[in-house]
Design an enzyme around this catalytic site. Structure first.
Site, mmCIF file in Angstrom:
data_model
loop_
_atom_site.group_PDB
_atom_site.id
_atom_site.type_symbol
_atom_site.label_atom_id
_atom_site.label_comp_id
_atom_site.label_asym_id
_atom_site.label_seq_id
_atom_site.Cartn_x
_atom_site.Cartn_y
_atom_site.Cartn_z
ATOM 1 N N HIS A 95 32.085 30.617 43.700
ATOM 2 C CA HIS A 95 32.183 31.868 42.940
ATOM 3 C C HIS A 95 30.829 32.149 42.288
ATOM 4 C CE1 HIS A 95 33.338 34.801 39.934
ATOM 5 N NE2 HIS A 95 34.425 35.018 40.657
ATOM 6 N N GLU A 165 32.356 39.206 47.403
ATOM 7 C CA GLU A 165 32.323 39.700 46.022
ATOM 8 C C GLU A 165 30.902 40.067 45.633
ATOM 9 O OE1 GLU A 165 35.818 38.213 43.525
ATOM 10 O OE2 GLU A 165 34.264 36.695 43.410
HETATM 11 P P1 PGA Z 1 36.950 41.164 38.424
HETATM 12 O O1 PGA Z 1 36.500 39.704 38.936
HETATM 13 O O2 PGA Z 1 38.160 41.555 39.233
HETATM 14 O O3 PGA Z 1 37.233 40.969 36.982
HETATM 15 O O4 PGA Z 1 35.780 42.094 38.679
HETATM 16 C C1 PGA Z 1 36.595 39.324 40.270
HETATM 17 C C2 PGA Z 1 36.121 37.911 40.419
HETATM 18 O O5 PGA Z 1 35.133 37.529 39.766
HETATM 19 O O6 PGA Z 1 36.692 37.108 41.184
#
Ligand code: PGA
Length: 254
Positions: A95, A165
């Protein structure tokens, strides 16, 4: 092949108490019972994992990280063997909030291999910090993907989900989520890089989910038009009001 849609709730370092965690889990359980066409994965902080009892067919336990070694002298860490023993089926790895703390793609690669060896699925996060107009981000993604997924076998690939992401779209300071057409193009590029690294078949067999400011307004268009199988959701997974519309959108996806 048509995949079942998937929504992963990444609780991050929330909520503050075990009581709240239990409450949030039971809310999520009810959503899973209502929306049966979607698989829901709950990834709570490690300490809450033993409090969660999963008995729905479409609800699974996840973790937010794991050490690259099974067990051993690694103070403060949690190994994949332990997670597996607690019923965890999915582990989020790499992440951006962990990469920011110094986790390299080489380390994420080692973690992927250990998680898979322990018969769990690795939810591997990738994503650029800046989505520049000149397309430098594509070069960044190519390098990140090549390093993160180096040396994985055909069998390993069957136990991987990619969470795309883009960092600029994550969290409360985000500049907003990605637009569906932009997401569509970026996932095509990710698959192209994966097919160069593996084969086209293998690349197409890896599900991609999107994460970054997914909410009740954009979930349906992102899943219908973004070429993704589902979502990795942060903030919006912390309450019924905000999580329900996302689960429902995935449940209704075409
Ligand atoms: P968010 O985070 O939906 O709060 O933007 C997503 C993540 O970091 O997995």
């Amino acid at each position: 092949m048509k995949f079942r849609p998937l929504v992963i709730g990444n609780w991050k370092m929330n909520p503050a108490t075990p009581e709240e965690a239990k409450k949030l889990f039971s809310v999520t359980k009810k959503l899973a019972a209502t929306y049966k066409k979607v698989d829901i994965i709950v990834a709570p902080p490690f300490v809450y994992i033993p409090l969660m009892k999963v008995d729905n067919k479409n609800l699974f336990l996840g973790a937010q990280n794991a050490h690259a070694m099974d067990v051993g002298a690694h103070t403060g860490e949690v190994g994949p063997v332990m997670l597996q023993g607690l019923g965890v089926r999915y582990v989020i790895l790499g992440h951006s909030e962990r990469r920011k703390e110094g986790e390299t793609s080489a380390l994420v690669n080692a973690k992927i291999k250990t998680v898979i060896a322990n018969k769990m699925t690795a939810v591997v996060c990738i994503g650029e910090a800046v989505h520049d107009k000149d397309g430098e981000y594509l070069t960044f993604l190519r390098t990140q993907i090549s390093e993160t997924f180096a040396g994985l076998s055909r069998r390993d690939i069957a136990s991987i989900i990619i969470a795309y992401e883009p960092i600029w779209a994550i969290g409360s300071a985000a500049k907003g989520a990605m637009m569906p057409n932009d997401l569509y193009e970026t996932t095509l590029y990710i698959k192209k890089v994966l097919s160069e690294l593996f084969t086209r078949d293998m690349a197409n067999s890896i599900p991609i989910v999107y994460g970054g400011s997914v909410d009740e307004y954009n979930a349906q268009s992102l899943i219908d038009g973004g070429n993704v199988r589902g979502f990795l959701v942060g903030r919006a997974s912390l309450s019924r009001e905000t999580f329900l519309p996302i689960v429902s959108a995935a449940n209704n996806s075409k």
